[in-house]
Design a protein around this motif. Structure first.
Motif, PDB file in Angstrom:
ATOM      1  N   ASP A  10       0.903  -1.308  -0.011  1.00 60.55           N
ATOM      2  CA  ASP A  10      -0.002   0.044  -0.036  1.00 60.55           C
ATOM      3  C   ASP A  10       0.968   1.175  -0.009  1.00 60.55           C
ATOM      4  O   ASP A  10       2.091   0.899  -0.026  1.00 60.55           O
ATOM      5  CB  ASP A  10      -1.037  -0.063   1.281  1.00 60.55           C
ATOM      6  N   ASP A  11       0.192   2.231   0.004  1.00 58.44           N
ATOM      7  CA  ASP A  11       0.716   3.557  -0.030  1.00 58.44           C
ATOM      8  C   ASP A  11       1.737   4.138   1.156  1.00 58.44           C
ATOM      9  O   ASP A  11       2.851   4.782   0.979  1.00 58.44           O
ATOM     10  CB  ASP A  11       0.100   4.685  -0.314  1.00 58.44           C
ATOM     11  N   ASP A  12       1.460   3.205   2.201  1.00 49.08           N
ATOM     12  CA  ASP A  12       2.347   3.348   3.462  1.00 49.08           C
ATOM     13  C   ASP A  12       3.399   2.262   3.422  1.00 49.08           C
ATOM     14  O   ASP A  12       3.935   2.054   4.671  1.00 49.08           O
ATOM     15  CB  ASP A  12       1.457   3.558   4.851  1.00 49.08           C
ATOM     16  N   ASP A  13       3.729   1.551   2.439  1.00 49.58           N
ATOM     17  CA  ASP A  13       4.664   0.699   2.350  1.00 49.58           C
ATOM     18  C   ASP A  13       4.211  -0.499   3.318  1.00 49.58           C
ATOM     19  O   ASP A  13       5.165  -1.226   3.982  1.00 49.58           O
ATOM     20  CB  ASP A  13       5.930   1.034   2.741  1.00 49.58           C
ATOM     21  N   ASN A  14       2.966  -0.814   3.494  1.00 52.34           N
ATOM     22  CA  ASN A  14       2.542  -1.942   4.273  1.00 52.34           C
ATOM     23  C   ASN A  14       2.254  -3.244   3.259  1.00 52.34           C
ATOM     24  O   ASN A  14       1.506  -2.867   2.471  1.00 52.34           O
ATOM     25  CB  ASN A  14       1.412  -1.707   5.075  1.00 52.34           C
ATOM     26  N   LEU A  15       2.809  -4.220   3.432  1.00 55.92           N
ATOM     27  CA  LEU A  15       2.320  -5.477   2.468  1.00 55.92           C
ATOM     28  C   LEU A  15       1.011  -6.291   3.163  1.00 55.92           C
ATOM     29  O   LEU A  15       0.904  -6.241   4.229  1.00 55.92           O
ATOM     30  CB  LEU A  15       3.585  -6.338   2.416  1.00 55.92           C
ATOM     31  N   HIS A  16       0.268  -6.430   1.989  1.00 61.22           N
ATOM     32  CA  HIS A  16      -0.848  -7.040   2.478  1.00 61.22           C
ATOM     33  C   HIS A  16      -1.025  -8.499   1.580  1.00 61.22           C
ATOM     34  O   HIS A  16      -0.730  -8.344   0.331  1.00 61.22           O
ATOM     35  CB  HIS A  16      -2.412  -6.195   2.159  1.00 61.22           C
ATOM     36  N   LEU A  17      -1.433  -9.267   1.942  1.00 60.38           N
ATOM     37  CA  LEU A  17      -1.688 -10.762   1.436  1.00 60.38           C
ATOM     38  C   LEU A  17      -3.322 -10.315   0.865  1.00 60.38           C
ATOM     39  O   LEU A  17      -4.215 -10.371   1.820  1.00 60.38           O
ATOM     40  CB  LEU A  17      -1.799 -11.806   2.244  1.00 60.38           C
ATOM     41  N   LEU A  18      -3.475 -10.777  -0.201  1.00 55.37           N
ATOM     42  CA  LEU A  18      -4.837 -10.569  -0.807  1.00 55.37           C
ATOM     43  C   LEU A  18      -5.636 -11.792  -0.969  1.00 55.37           C
ATOM     44  O   LEU A  18      -6.723 -11.949  -0.979  1.00 55.37           O
ATOM     45  CB  LEU A  18      -4.732 -10.005  -2.448  1.00 55.37           C
ATOM     46  N   ARG A  19      -4.680 -13.014  -0.767  1.00 57.42           N
ATOM     47  CA  ARG A  19      -5.532 -14.212  -0.515  1.00 57.42           C
ATOM     48  C   ARG A  19      -4.451 -15.065   0.183  1.00 57.42           C
ATOM     49  O   ARG A  19      -3.085 -14.615  -0.187  1.00 57.42           O
ATOM     50  CB  ARG A  19      -5.831 -14.830  -1.874  1.00 57.42           C
ATOM     51  N   ASP A  20      -4.638 -15.861   0.693  1.00 51.33           N
ATOM     52  CA  ASP A  20      -3.638 -16.903   1.475  1.00 51.33           C
ATOM     53  C   ASP A  20      -3.670 -18.412   1.236  1.00 51.33           C
ATOM     54  O   ASP A  20      -3.048 -19.109   1.888  1.00 51.33           O
ATOM     55  CB  ASP A  20      -3.812 -16.521   3.014  1.00 51.33           C
ATOM     56  N   THR A  21      -4.245 -18.683  -0.041  1.00 50.17           N
ATOM     57  CA  THR A  21      -4.404 -20.078  -0.204  1.00 50.17           C
ATOM     58  C   THR A  21      -3.891 -20.355  -1.793  1.00 50.17           C
ATOM     59  O   THR A  21      -4.294 -19.394  -2.500  1.00 50.17           O
ATOM     60  CB  THR A  21      -5.827 -20.652  -0.144  1.00 50.17           C
ATOM     61  N   VAL A  22      -2.856 -21.128  -2.165  1.00 48.97           N
ATOM     62  CA  VAL A  22      -2.208 -21.124  -3.478  1.00 48.97           C
ATOM     63  C   VAL A  22      -3.187 -22.106  -4.191  1.00 48.97           C
ATOM     64  O   VAL A  22      -3.555 -23.247  -3.884  1.00 48.97           O
ATOM     65  CB  VAL A  22      -0.825 -22.009  -3.183  1.00 48.97           C
ATOM     66  N   THR A  23      -3.775 -21.645  -5.244  1.00 50.84           N
ATOM     67  CA  THR A  23      -4.464 -22.138  -6.293  1.00 50.84           C
ATOM     68  C   THR A  23      -3.676 -22.434  -7.591  1.00 50.84           C
ATOM     69  O   THR A  23      -2.671 -21.595  -7.900  1.00 50.84           O
ATOM     70  CB  THR A  23      -5.743 -21.337  -6.595  1.00 50.84           C
ATOM     71  N   PRO A  24      -3.952 -23.372  -8.474  1.00 49.37           N
ATOM     72  CA  PRO A  24      -3.022 -23.494  -9.579  1.00 49.37           C
ATOM     73  C   PRO A  24      -2.995 -22.321 -10.420  1.00 49.37           C
ATOM     74  O   PRO A  24      -1.735 -22.063 -11.039  1.00 49.37           O
ATOM     75  CB  PRO A  24      -3.949 -24.599 -10.469  1.00 49.37           C
ATOM     76  N   GLU A  25      -3.803 -21.509 -10.665  1.00 53.35           N
ATOM     77  CA  GLU A  25      -3.535 -20.415 -11.324  1.00 53.35           C
ATOM     78  C   GLU A  25      -2.643 -19.221 -10.865  1.00 53.35           C
ATOM     79  O   GLU A  25      -2.187 -18.464 -11.465  1.00 53.35           O
ATOM     80  CB  GLU A  25      -4.963 -19.596 -11.815  1.00 53.35           C
ATOM     81  N   ILE A  26      -2.505 -19.470  -9.503  1.00 54.27           N
ATOM     82  CA  ILE A  26      -1.453 -18.388  -9.056  1.00 54.27           C
ATOM     83  C   ILE A  26      -0.204 -18.966  -8.296  1.00 54.27           C
ATOM     84  O   ILE A  26       0.726 -18.402  -8.028  1.00 54.27           O
ATOM     85  CB  ILE A  26      -1.972 -17.635  -7.789  1.00 54.27           C
ATOM     86  N   GLU A  27       0.016 -20.244  -8.785  1.00 53.45           N
ATOM     87  CA  GLU A  27       1.046 -20.994  -8.070  1.00 53.45           C
ATOM     88  C   GLU A  27       2.469 -20.585  -8.797  1.00 53.45           C
ATOM     89  O   GLU A  27       3.341 -20.466  -8.038  1.00 53.45           O
ATOM     90  CB  GLU A  27       0.938 -22.474  -8.394  1.00 53.45           C
ATOM     91  N   ASP A  28       2.535 -20.153  -9.915  1.00 53.12           N
ATOM     92  CA  ASP A  28       3.716 -19.924 -10.724  1.00 53.12           C
ATOM     93  C   ASP A  28       4.175 -18.545 -10.183  1.00 53.12           C
ATOM     94  O   ASP A  28       5.358 -18.106  -9.792  1.00 53.12           O
ATOM     95  CB  ASP A  28       3.785 -19.739 -12.175  1.00 53.12           C
ATOM     96  N   GLY A  29       3.076 -17.607 -10.081  1.00 51.25           N
ATOM     97  CA  GLY A  29       3.424 -16.316  -9.198  1.00 51.25           C
ATOM     98  C   GLY A  29       3.788 -16.368  -7.790  1.00 51.25           C
ATOM     99  O   GLY A  29       4.856 -15.548  -7.576  1.00 51.25           O
ATOM    100  N   VAL A  30       3.535 -17.153  -7.029  1.00 51.54           N
ATOM    101  CA  VAL A  30       3.596 -17.256  -5.670  1.00 51.54           C
ATOM    102  C   VAL A  30       5.209 -17.780  -5.653  1.00 51.54           C
ATOM    103  O   VAL A  30       6.040 -17.457  -4.991  1.00 51.54           O
ATOM    104  CB  VAL A  30       2.763 -18.238  -4.928  1.00 51.54           C
ATOM    105  N   GLN A  31       5.319 -18.699  -6.404  1.00 53.36           N
ATOM    106  CA  GLN A  31       6.840 -19.450  -6.479  1.00 53.36           C
ATOM    107  C   GLN A  31       8.010 -18.263  -6.892  1.00 53.36           C
ATOM    108  O   GLN A  31       9.012 -18.195  -6.431  1.00 53.36           O
ATOM    109  CB  GLN A  31       6.984 -20.829  -7.470  1.00 53.36           C
TER     110      GLN A  31
END
Ligand code: SF4
Length: 63
Positions: A27-48
């Motif tokens: 975010d604008d204050d340099d705080n990191l947020h997890l938008l989701r917390d479960t690995v699904t096939p469509e996001i696995e490459d990005g998470v890795q």
């Protein structure tokens, strides 16, 4: 699998958000947020990619 970020060692450089913007958001204050917390096939490459690129080794996944 669950995504875990060790916010205590995260340096908020946003590399993970660049690798997987659908999962990680800085975010604008340099705080990191997890938008989701479960690995699904469509996001696995990005998470890795985020895990590989994080210079603090702050990201992990666990069953
Ligand atoms: S890449 Fe690592 S250090 Fe950088 S914002 Fe993401 S979790 Fe934090």
């Amino acid at each position: 699998m669950k995504i875990d970020v060790n916010f205590g060692i995260c340096e908020a450089n946003g590399l993970c958000a660049g690798a997987a913007p659908e999962v990680f958001d800085l975010d604008d204050d340099d705080n990191l947020h997890l938008l989701r917390d479960t690995v699904t096939p469509e996001i696995e490459d990005g998470v890795q990619a985020a895990i590989r690129q994080c210079p603090r080794h702050a990201i992990s996944v666990e069953d």
